[in-house]
Scaffold this active site. Structure first.
Site, mmCIF file in Angstrom:
data_model
loop_
_atom_site.group_PDB
_atom_site.id
_atom_site.type_symbol
_atom_site.label_atom_id
_atom_site.label_comp_id
_atom_site.label_asym_id
_atom_site.label_seq_id
_atom_site.Cartn_x
_atom_site.Cartn_y
_atom_site.Cartn_z
ATOM 1 N N MET A 95 2.896 9.939 2.371
ATOM 2 C CA MET A 95 4.257 10.106 2.864
ATOM 3 C C MET A 95 5.171 8.940 2.515
ATOM 4 O O MET A 95 6.367 9.120 2.355
ATOM 5 C CB MET A 95 4.214 10.294 4.381
ATOM 6 C CG MET A 95 5.551 10.559 5.030
ATOM 7 S SD MET A 95 5.346 10.915 6.789
ATOM 8 C CE MET A 95 7.046 10.954 7.314
ATOM 9 N N LYS B 104 8.441 -0.041 5.280
ATOM 10 C CA LYS B 104 7.871 1.256 4.952
ATOM 11 C C LYS B 104 8.987 2.176 4.497
ATOM 12 O O LYS B 104 9.977 2.374 5.220
ATOM 13 C CB LYS B 104 7.167 1.838 6.189
ATOM 14 C CG LYS B 104 6.378 3.103 5.942
ATOM 15 C CD LYS B 104 5.574 3.482 7.196
ATOM 16 C CE LYS B 104 4.674 4.666 6.955
ATOM 17 N NZ LYS B 104 3.837 4.978 8.153
ATOM 18 N N ASP C 44 -2.762 11.230 15.870
ATOM 19 C CA ASP C 44 -3.407 11.002 14.571
ATOM 20 C C ASP C 44 -4.246 9.726 14.606
ATOM 21 O O ASP C 44 -4.208 8.917 13.681
ATOM 22 C CB ASP C 44 -2.356 10.927 13.464
ATOM 23 C CG ASP C 44 -2.959 11.136 12.064
ATOM 24 O OD1 ASP C 44 -4.061 11.710 11.975
ATOM 25 O OD2 ASP C 44 -2.324 10.723 11.074
ATOM 26 N N GLY D 175 0.831 -1.195 0.000
ATOM 27 C CA GLY D 175 0.000 0.000 0.000
ATOM 28 C C GLY D 175 0.861 1.238 0.000
ATOM 29 O O GLY D 175 2.088 1.173 0.101
#
Length: 435
Positions: free
Chosen positions: A22, A40, A138, A18
């Site tokens: 960012m 990531k 967040d 995915g």
């Protein structure tokens, strides 16, 4: 991203899982430990910005310092990913499942009981993070996953900051607002100091959406949504889900209090309230003529997870009752149709959509709302039998004093408006100007 060379000489990438604004997340195999992991990688166009590199590194440090089954585990981090082998990366546990955002988007929310159970798991994870000195900042459905094994996982500590009990948490820069508009606490929106209670507000927004399939506040632009967080009282969830017990409404509205002091004191207190709401929900019998609270139409990973989750302990001590905010004003839908009265550029810009009733409906003159706060404007309109319509944001032709939000309106002052109709407002583009 090139797959020929293992990231960091250790993680062999074999597919994209995915991507976001960012970073990209790739599936990879840890050649040293022979296990599947998620890698990531910061986007190349952002890697040259020191602020993004610092934020990315902060995510690795924040999550790696936390050891809790409800928080995604971070195994490693470094630099050396991408075509130029210079991009920073984070190695995390590989999760199979769905985010809460995906479940809500696809119409597969877990139902009221499932929503409360998931919320309890999120609060357990946040309680651990807060005890460890970290506030997430967040919390939102896209950052919470329910795995195929039914485990609720809080993810993405990219804008988390250390928690200073004496001073709270400051934003990255003066007046800088980080977060997602639909889940942003009022103190975040104002650029003020933030503590753990900001995460509880965001969790309240998340729970509201799981219960009703809509966030408590949403407008046409993110900035207008922020203004609603600052000025509007949320409607109780039972308005959209008939049959929800009062304890559920009280739980959500307390979490969504504008002032942090009016919310739950900490994540443990809110979790205790979740337990009480869950017990009341299980005991509730829908009143005659009301629909039962909806549940997921088809089994999902989330539904399997919450059905298997343990019942919250009945012996958890209750926190002191927190005052609930005044329920939001009830917006009346027109009986016949919504009539578009006009689109006009005001001195400050703005568009009006007013409601009208069929037949010879009475009209009232639009009051002059310029120079008022949104709360004052709303009260003035209610006194005239009207309500706030669309809220537009942007530069104001006439300066307004700090805290005086409204700089334009449509229809203009004195114009006739059908009783029960709406008046659109124009507000400054800077939410920090409102007290």
């Amino acid at each position: 991203m090139e797959h020929a060379q293992a990231v960091g000489g250790r993680y062999l990438v074999d597919g994209l899982l995915g991507h976001g604004g960012m970073a990209e997340v790739h599936r990879a195999r840890d050649l040293r430990l022979d296990r599947v992991v998620a890698v990531k990688v910061l986007r190349p166009e952002l890697a040259a910005d020191p602020a993004y590199r610092e934020r990315f590194g902060r995510e690795a440090r924040s999550a790696a310092a936390l050891n809790h089954p409800g928080i995604v585990a971070v195994f490693d981090s470094g630099e050396g990913a991408g075509p130029g082998a210079d991009l920073p990366y984070i190695v995390m546990e590989h999760l199979r499942g769905e985010t809460l955002a995906e479940l809500v988007r696809d119409g597969r929310a877990p139902g009221p009981e499932g929503a409360l159970l998931i919320c309890a798991e999120i609060l357990d994870a946040l309680a651990h993070a807060h005890r460890s000195g970290t506030v997430h900042r967040d919390i939102k459905p896209a950052n919470v996953m329910v795995t195929d094994r039914g485990v609720v996982k809080v993810m993405d500590f990219g804008i988390a900051r250390p928690l200073d009990p004496a001073a709270g948490v400051t934003l990255t820069g003066t007046g800088m607002v980080l977060g997602t508009a639909e889940y942003l606490s009022p103190e975040q929106a104002r650029g003020r100091q933030v503590d753990a209670r900001s995460d509880l507000y965001s969790t309240g927004c998340l729970l509201y959406e799981l219960l009703t399939s809509r966030p408590p506040f949403r407008a046409e632009t993110p900035l207008a949504t922020v203004w609603l967080h600052l000025e509007e009282a949320p409607a109780p969830p039972s308005r959209y889900v008939p049959g929800l017990p009062a304890a559920v409404d009280a739980l959500v509205l307390t979490a969504l209090a504008k002032e942090p002091d009016r919310r739950f004191a900490d994540a443990a207190s809110m979790r205790a309230a979740v337990g009480r709401a869950l017990r009341e929900l299980r005991q509730a019998v829908p009143a005659p003529g009301t629909a039962a609270a909806p549940t997921a139409a088809t089994p999902t990973a989330a539904a399997r997870a919450v059905s298997a989750a343990p019942t919250l302990a009945a012996a958890v001590p209750a926190p002191s009752p927190a005052p609930s905010p005044t329920p939001a004003r009830r917006r009346r839908m027109p009986r016949v149709a919504l009539v578009l009265l006009g689109c006009a550029v005001l001195a400050g810009g703005g568009v009006a959509i007013a409601s009208a009733r069929g037949g010879a409906a009475a009209t009232v003159p639009a009051p002059d709302l310029r120079g008022k706060t949104l709360a004052e404007a709303r009260r003035t309109l209610q006194g005239a039998g009207l309500h706030v319509g669309r809220i537009a944001t942007g530069d104001c032709a006439v300066p307004v004093a700090a805290g005086r939000a409204v700089c334009g309106q449509q229809p203009v002052p004195g114009a006739g408006v059908t009783r029960g109709g709406a008046v659109a407002l124009r507000i400054p583009a800077d939410p920090a100007a409102v007290r």
